[in-house]
Write a protein that holds these residues in place. Structure first.
Motif, PDB file in Angstrom:
ATOM      1  N   THR A  21       0.847  -1.339   0.157  1.00 16.47           N
ATOM      2  CA  THR A  21       0.030   0.145   0.049  1.00 16.47           C
ATOM      3  C   THR A  21       0.851   1.229  -0.015  1.00 16.47           C
ATOM      4  OG1 THR A  21      -0.213  -0.034   2.399  1.00 16.47           O
ATOM      5  CG2 THR A  21      -1.793  -1.092   1.155  1.00 16.47           C
ATOM      6  N   ASN A  24       1.210   5.817  -2.180  1.00 10.21           N
ATOM      7  CA  ASN A  24      -0.245   6.691  -1.994  1.00 10.21           C
ATOM      8  C   ASN A  24      -1.085   5.638  -2.061  1.00 10.21           C
ATOM      9  OD1 ASN A  24       0.162   9.288  -1.766  1.00 10.21           O
ATOM     10  ND2 ASN A  24       1.143   9.416  -3.866  1.00 10.21           N
ATOM     11  N   GLY A  25      -1.213   4.345  -1.409  1.00 10.66           N
ATOM     12  CA  GLY A  25      -2.264   3.461  -1.317  1.00 10.66           C
ATOM     13  C   GLY A  25      -2.207   2.409  -2.219  1.00 10.66           C
ATOM     14  N   ARG A  26      -1.380   2.524  -3.274  1.00 10.07           N
ATOM     15  CA  ARG A  26      -1.266   1.321  -4.189  1.00 10.07           C
ATOM     16  C   ARG A  26       0.001   0.577  -4.043  1.00 10.07           C
ATOM     17  NH1 ARG A  26      -2.241   6.330  -6.857  1.00 10.07           N
ATOM     18  NH2 ARG A  26       0.124   6.823  -7.223  1.00 10.07           N
ATOM     19  N   ASN A 174      -3.268  11.709  -2.341  1.00 12.37           N
ATOM     20  CA  ASN A 174      -3.958  10.427  -2.039  1.00 12.37           C
ATOM     21  C   ASN A 174      -5.386  10.759  -1.623  1.00 12.37           C
ATOM     22  OD1 ASN A 174      -5.122   7.944  -1.037  1.00 12.37           O
ATOM     23  ND2 ASN A 174      -3.141   7.488   0.099  1.00 12.37           N
TER      24      ASN A 174
END
Length: 216
Positions: A21, A24-26, A174
């Motif tokens: 994650t 940026n959350g990916r 984000n």
């Protein structure tokens, strides 16, 4: 799914989820050459410092798919990290060539950085938002309502400890995370900059926090 307290055997899952994650959350698996480096900075120190403030989200077969980690006093945590956590990592990860632009090199420079933090008014006596948290969920656990429940759980723990407020940092790009935290009542404590955005919320009385905990 269910939430449960962190256990030492969950540590590898914290490293894994932090990496998956970390962009940026990916998924940042292809971004970092060292798959544990991101977790050394952003996940593992919390489990070492105060495991009682680490909660994991698990599937029915006890596979960890998310976590919320935090500390009750950011300045005390940073002092502990400088004293206990960074020194062995500085030996393990020597400073890279200044011309090295890789994500790994940037993180290693962060490990070695002793530059004082910029002014953070919410941490000055009397601190209004001394605690902070990070939450990361794998895609299968996102959008399920468990993120809100995990944050509410940590808020309840902090209320029990007499903590008046908490804050967190989020990347400026984000947008999904910023919207999520805004729905939870967190408001900007700082103006957006290259380092992202700091959001925070004041914590109420114990009685005010308990209905959220009962809703789990």
């Amino acid at each position: 799914m269910r939430i449960r307290p962190y256990a030492p055997h969950d540590l590898d899952a914290l490293y894994d989820i932090c990496l998956r994650t970390g962009d940026n959350g990916r998924d940042a698996t292809g971004v970092y050459a060292d798959p544990r480096l991101l977790g050394e900075v952003y996940a593992a120190p919390y489990a070492a410092h105060d495991p009682s403030l680490v909660t994991v989200l698990v599937t029915d077969d006890d596979r960890v798919v998310g976590y919320v980690i935090g500390c009750r006093d950011t300045l005390a945590f940073e002092e502990w990290r400088e004293r206990e956590w960074w020194p062995p990592l500085r030996e393990r990860y020597p400073l890279p060539d200044p011309a090295d632009p890789s994500p790994d090199a940037r993180l290693v420079r962060q490990i070695h950085d002793r530059t004082p933090a910029p002014p953070r008014p919410w941490l000055v006596e009397p601190a209004t938002h001394p605690a902070h948290l990070h939450i990361d969920l794998l895609p299968e656990a996102q959008g399920t309502g468990w993120g809100r429940r995990m944050i509410e759980h940590l808020q309840g723990r902090l209320v029990d400890l007499g903590v008046p407020g908490l804050h967190l940092g989020v990347g400026g790009e984000n947008h999904g995370a910023i919207a999520f935290y805004s729905r939870l009542g967190l408001e900007p404590l700082s103006a957006p900059d290259d380092g992202g955005l700091t959001l925070g919320t004041r914590l109420g009385t114990q009685d005010a926090a308990r209905p959220a905990l009962r809703a789990r």
